[in-house]
Scaffold this motif. Structure first.
Motif, short mmCIF file in Angstrom:
data_model
loop_
_atom_site.label_atom_id
_atom_site.label_comp_id
_atom_site.label_asym_id
_atom_site.label_seq_id
_atom_site.Cartn_x
_atom_site.Cartn_y
_atom_site.Cartn_z
N GLY A 1 11.63 -3.53 27.49
CA GLY A 1 12.10 -2.24 27.96
C GLY A 1 12.52 -1.28 26.88
O GLY A 1 12.90 -0.15 27.16
N ALA A 2 12.46 -1.72 25.61
CA ALA A 2 12.95 -0.86 24.52
C ALA A 2 11.89 -0.60 23.45
O ALA A 2 11.74 0.51 22.97
CB ALA A 2 14.19 -1.48 23.88
N GLY A 3 11.14 -1.63 23.06
CA GLY A 3 10.13 -1.41 22.03
C GLY A 3 9.95 -2.65 21.16
O GLY A 3 9.97 -3.78 21.66
N TYR A 4 9.79 -2.42 19.86
CA TYR A 4 9.48 -3.50 18.93
C TYR A 4 10.43 -3.49 17.74
O TYR A 4 10.95 -2.44 17.33
CB TYR A 4 8.04 -3.38 18.42
N ARG A 5 10.60 -4.68 17.16
CA ARG A 5 11.38 -4.79 15.92
C ARG A 5 10.65 -5.75 15.01
O ARG A 5 10.25 -6.85 15.44
CB ARG A 5 12.78 -5.29 16.22
N VAL A 6 10.47 -5.36 13.75
CA VAL A 6 9.82 -6.25 12.80
C VAL A 6 10.82 -7.33 12.42
O VAL A 6 11.98 -7.07 12.15
CB VAL A 6 9.30 -5.49 11.57
N ALA A 7 10.35 -8.59 12.42
CA ALA A 7 11.23 -9.71 12.13
C ALA A 7 10.92 -10.39 10.81
O ALA A 7 11.69 -11.18 10.31
CB ALA A 7 11.15 -10.73 13.28
N GLY A 8 9.75 -10.06 10.25
CA GLY A 8 9.37 -10.66 8.99
C GLY A 8 8.91 -12.10 9.13
O GLY A 8 8.70 -12.59 10.22
N GLY B 1 1.26 -13.51 12.41
CA GLY B 1 2.00 -14.48 13.21
C GLY B 1 2.77 -13.76 14.30
O GLY B 1 3.33 -12.68 14.06
N ARG B 2 2.79 -14.34 15.49
CA ARG B 2 3.39 -13.65 16.63
C ARG B 2 4.86 -13.34 16.41
O ARG B 2 5.38 -12.33 16.87
CB ARG B 2 3.21 -14.50 17.89
N GLU B 3 5.55 -14.19 15.65
CA GLU B 3 6.98 -14.01 15.45
C GLU B 3 7.30 -12.86 14.48
O GLU B 3 8.46 -12.45 14.36
CB GLU B 3 7.60 -15.31 14.93
N ALA B 4 6.29 -12.32 13.81
CA ALA B 4 6.54 -11.27 12.82
C ALA B 4 7.04 -9.97 13.46
O ALA B 4 7.79 -9.21 12.85
CB ALA B 4 5.28 -10.99 12.00
N ILE B 5 6.59 -9.70 14.69
CA ILE B 5 7.01 -8.48 15.40
C ILE B 5 7.53 -8.90 16.77
O ILE B 5 6.78 -9.41 17.60
CB ILE B 5 5.85 -7.48 15.55
N ALA B 6 8.82 -8.69 16.97
CA ALA B 6 9.46 -9.09 18.23
C ALA B 6 9.39 -7.96 19.24
O ALA B 6 9.51 -6.78 18.89
CB ALA B 6 10.91 -9.47 17.98
N THR B 7 9.18 -8.33 20.50
CA THR B 7 9.23 -7.36 21.59
C THR B 7 10.63 -7.39 22.21
O THR B 7 11.14 -8.46 22.54
CB THR B 7 8.21 -7.71 22.69
N VAL B 8 11.24 -6.21 22.30
CA VAL B 8 12.53 -6.09 22.99
C VAL B 8 12.22 -5.45 24.34
O VAL B 8 11.88 -4.26 24.41
CB VAL B 8 13.52 -5.24 22.18
N GLY C 1 -0.67 -6.16 18.73
CA GLY C 1 -1.39 -7.42 18.93
C GLY C 1 -2.25 -7.77 17.73
O GLY C 1 -2.30 -8.93 17.30
N TYR C 2 -2.95 -6.76 17.17
CA TYR C 2 -3.76 -7.01 15.97
C TYR C 2 -2.90 -7.54 14.84
O TYR C 2 -3.27 -8.50 14.13
CB TYR C 2 -4.44 -5.71 15.51
N LEU C 3 -1.74 -6.90 14.63
CA LEU C 3 -0.85 -7.32 13.54
C LEU C 3 -0.31 -8.73 13.77
O LEU C 3 -0.21 -9.53 12.83
CB LEU C 3 0.30 -6.33 13.38
#
Length: 217
Positions: A210-217, A201-208, A194-196
């Motif tokens: 039930g699985a985790g996170y993926r950086v989207a840039g 920007g919220r779109e920089a780190i996507a939530t998948v 959340g801090y990042l």
């Protein structure tokens, strides 16, 4: 980044743990060669700090065993012996770097970061995903060319996500590599993501889900 420190000098281990934690590393420790080998084979570390003179199994034997098992985690060896043959022996058995005691903590951290940046093939010194760039050596993050201030923990979390940008990274994996393992509640990962997001920007780190996170840039 998650680091294993293997040394039987408990005072030194405590000092290294405090210092490395302050620098954003998650630290596991072992006080003898057999325990160190077991931890190094059972866990995924970004680097290992390994003393030469250890109870049970010396550092040379530990490195030899790791390489024989195809464990190629970067190893920084520590030793009070500073002869050229001692250094050569450590490198010959498969260590990646060698530091003699007493040593500068600043130098140790710099060498660790250099080892982590050095890939099995060609690990990039500067990480880039989309318009997001992270320089581990300079400890800087930019988004679309603009510098983004981050704390050490935020930087460590983002670095791990960017090094694994090709996949979804789970909360447990992030906690184990960025914090000190099970001692932290998994919610801490959500908090720092959340801090990042607030900074990048919220779109920089996507939530998948039930699985985790993926950086989207």
């Amino acid at each position: 980044m998650r680091v294993l420190v293997v040394d039987d000098e408990r005072g030194l281990v405590r000092a290294l743990t405090r210092g490395l934690t302050a620098e954003g590393f998650a630290v596991d420790v072992a006080y003898d060669g057999n325990s160190g080998l077991e931890l190094a084979t059972d866990n995924d570390y970004d680097a290992i700090v390994l003393d030469v003179m250890l109870p049970g199994r010396n550092g040379y034997d530990v490195v030899t065993a790791l390489r024989a098992l195809d464990v190629w985690t970067p190893v920084l060896m520590l030793s009070a012996k500073d002869g050229e043959h001692d250094v050569a022996d450590g490198l010959d058995v498969g260590a990646d770097d060698y530091l003699t005691k007493p040593f500068s903590f600043v130098v140790l951290v710099a060498r660790l970061r250099a080892l982590v940046r050095r890939p099995a093939e060609a690990r990039p010194a500067v990480l880039t995903v989309g318009d997001l760039t992270l320089d581990p050596a300079a400890r800087t993050v930019t988004r679309a060319g603009e510098l983004v201030p981050t704390t050490m923990r935020e930087l460590a979390l983002l670095e791990y996500l960017m090094r694994h940008a090709d996949r979804v990274v789970g909360k447990v994996e992030l906690r184990d590599h960025v914090w000190d393992g099970s001692g932290e509640d998994l919610n801490v990962v959500e908090v720092y993501v959340g801090y990042l997001r607030r900074k990048l920007g919220r779109e920089a780190i996507a939530t998948v889900r039930g699985a985790g996170y993926r950086v989207a840039g």
